[in-house]
Design a protein around this motif. Structure first.
Motif, mmCIF file in Angstrom:
data_model
loop_
_atom_site.group_PDB
_atom_site.id
_atom_site.type_symbol
_atom_site.label_atom_id
_atom_site.label_comp_id
_atom_site.label_asym_id
_atom_site.label_seq_id
_atom_site.Cartn_x
_atom_site.Cartn_y
_atom_site.Cartn_z
ATOM 1 N N THR A 15 0.853 -1.185 0.000
ATOM 2 C CA THR A 15 0.000 0.000 0.000
ATOM 3 C C THR A 15 0.888 1.234 0.000
ATOM 4 O O THR A 15 2.036 1.191 0.455
ATOM 5 C CB THR A 15 -0.939 0.055 1.222
ATOM 6 N N GLU A 36 -5.661 -0.850 5.067
ATOM 7 C CA GLU A 36 -6.470 -1.341 3.959
ATOM 8 C C GLU A 36 -7.716 -0.497 3.729
ATOM 9 O O GLU A 36 -8.149 -0.312 2.595
ATOM 10 C CB GLU A 36 -6.890 -2.794 4.228
ATOM 11 N N LYS A 62 -8.183 0.814 -0.752
ATOM 12 C CA LYS A 62 -8.972 0.038 -1.709
ATOM 13 C C LYS A 62 -9.323 0.886 -2.926
ATOM 14 O O LYS A 62 -9.657 2.063 -2.794
ATOM 15 C CB LYS A 62 -10.258 -0.460 -1.051
ATOM 16 N N GLU A 77 -11.950 0.769 -4.790
ATOM 17 C CA GLU A 77 -13.361 1.145 -4.822
ATOM 18 C C GLU A 77 -13.640 2.418 -4.031
ATOM 19 O O GLU A 77 -14.495 3.225 -4.410
ATOM 20 C CB GLU A 77 -14.224 0.007 -4.283
ATOM 21 N N TYR A 104 -5.028 4.565 -3.714
ATOM 22 C CA TYR A 104 -4.865 3.207 -4.219
ATOM 23 C C TYR A 104 -3.553 3.092 -4.983
ATOM 24 O O TYR A 104 -3.295 3.859 -5.919
ATOM 25 C CB TYR A 104 -6.026 2.839 -5.151
#
Length: 312
Positions: free
Chosen positions: A5, A11, A15, A17, A69
Motif C-alpha cells: 500500500t 487497507e 482500496k 473502490e 490506491y
C-alpha cells in the motif's frame, strides 16, 4: 513493486473502490542518456513514503484518508513506444473510473503517455512542466518517445507552460513558445513569474515535474542535475497557488535516480507528492464523493505571457 500500500496506510484507505486517488508507478529507464537508475525511483519513493509522517502541518490535513490506491506498476519495457502506449492506456483507465490519477516514474519519457491520456479526457488542457530541460525534441536517438521528447507532443496539442528551464539544444528554440517559457535565470530576478504563469493557464491543468527542476543542493539524486534550480518553499508557494486557482486534474513526478547513501532526495520526492495531494484535497471532506469532472470545463488558452492591463 515491493510495497503493498502507499505509505503503508491501512487497507481501509487503500482500496480502489473507495479511494479518490490512484498512484501508478512506472519503473522505466529505457532512454536515459547519462546516469541510469530512474527505474529504481518508484521503489525508493515508496520506501521513503512509508517512513514519512502523514499529518501535513501547513494544511492541517491527513490526505491519505481520502483514499490512495497503489496500482500495479506499468512494467512494459520492450520499446519506448510500447511503454508510452501502456502508460497511456493505464492512465486513461483510471481517469474513466473517476479517480484523481497520479504517476511516479521512471524517466520523463513516461509523461508522453500520461499527458496524452489527460489531453484526450480534458478539454483545453494546460500542461505545466517544471523541469531543468526543455524536452522539446521531436525525435532523439531514433525515437519520438525518448526522454528528450517528453513534452514535444504537448507543445503541439496542449497549452504548454514551461517553468525552470535552464538547459536545451538550439533546435528546441524552433519549437519553444518563449512567451510561455519561464527560464531559471529570468525567474531569479523576476518576482512576478508565478502570477504570470498562472494567468496563462486554462482551467484544467496537468502538472509534470521532472525532479531536476530543483537545485542539486536539495535534489542531487536525479539523472541530469543542473545548477540554478528551484528551491523547496518557492516551489510549494507556486504549486499551492496553482492548486488554489485552477483545477489540477492530475500530475506525474519523474527522474528520481536514488543514491544508496544519501536518502534526502527520496524524501523530498515523497514529501512533494504528499504536499501536492494535500493542496488538492485541503478543503475536501474525506467522506464526500470525488468528481474528476473530465468533460465539464471548456476554456480558450491564454496566449499572452504578460497581460498589459495587469499591475504587478
Amino acid at each position: 513493486m515491493q510495497t503493498k500500500t502507499y505509505a503503508g496506510i491501512g487497507e481501509e484507505f487503500s482500496k480502489l473502490e473507495t479511494s479518490k486517488i490512484v498512484l501508478i508507478p512506472v519503473p522505466y529507464d529505457g532512454t536515459s542518456t547519462w546516469q541510469k537508475g530512474a527505474d529504481k525511483g518508484p521503489d525508493a519513493f515508496l520506501n521513503a513514503s512509508e517512513n514519512m509522517e502523514l499529518y501535513d502541518i501547513e494544511t492541517e490535513t491527513e490526505v491519505y484518508k481520502q483514499g490512495i490506491y497503489l496500482a500495479e506498476a506499468v512494467t512494459e519495457n520492450s520499446s519506448p513506444e510500447a511503454m508510452v502506449d501502456a502508460v497511456h492506456k493505464e492512465t486513461k483507465k483510471y481517469i474513466k473510473k473517476n479517480k484523481f490519477v497520479t504517476i511516479f516514474g521512471g524517466e520523463h519519457s513516461i509523461s508522453i503517455g500520461t499527458i496524452r491520456a489527460f489531453n484526450e479526457m480534458y478539454p483545453s488542457l494546460t500542461v505545466l512542466q517544471l523541469d531543468a530541460h526543455a524536452d522539446l525534441r521531436k525525435e532523439y536517438e531514433g525515437s519520438t518517445c525518448n526522454h528528450a521528447c517528453a513534452v514535444y507532443e504537448a507543445s503541439q496539442t496542449t497549452n504548454l507552460i514551461q517553468v525552470g528551464i535552464r538547459s536545451m539544444d538550439v533546435i528546441e528554440t524552433t519549437v519553444m513558445d518563449k512567451e510561455k517559457t519561464y527560464f531559471a535565470h529570468e525567474m531569479a530576478i523576476d518576482d512576478t513569474w508565478m502570477d504570470s504563469a498562472v494567468d496563462q493557464m486554462t482551467e484544467n491543468v496537468f502538472i509534470t515535474i521532472d525532479l531536476d527542476a530543483f537545485d542539486p543542493s536539495i535534489m542531487p539524486s536525479t539523472g541530469t542535475p543542473e545548477p540554478g534550480g528551484l528551491l523547496w518553499y518557492e516551489t510549494l508557494e507556486f504549486l499551492k497557488q496553482v492548486f488554489e486557482e485552477k483545477n489540477v486534474v492530475g500530475f506525474d513526478i519523474v527522474e528520481l535516480c536514488p543514491n544508496k547513501i544519501d536518502k534526502s532526495s527520496d524524501f523530498l520526492a515523497a514529501k512533494l507528492y504528499y504536499k501536492m495531494l494535500s493542496y488538492k484535497f485541503e478543503n475536501d471532506d474525506a467522506e464526500a464523493d470525488y468528481d474528476n469532472a473530465y468533460e465539464n470545463v471548456k476554456q480558450k488558452n491564454n496566449s499572452a505571457k504578460y497581460n498589459e492591463d495587469d499591475e504587478y
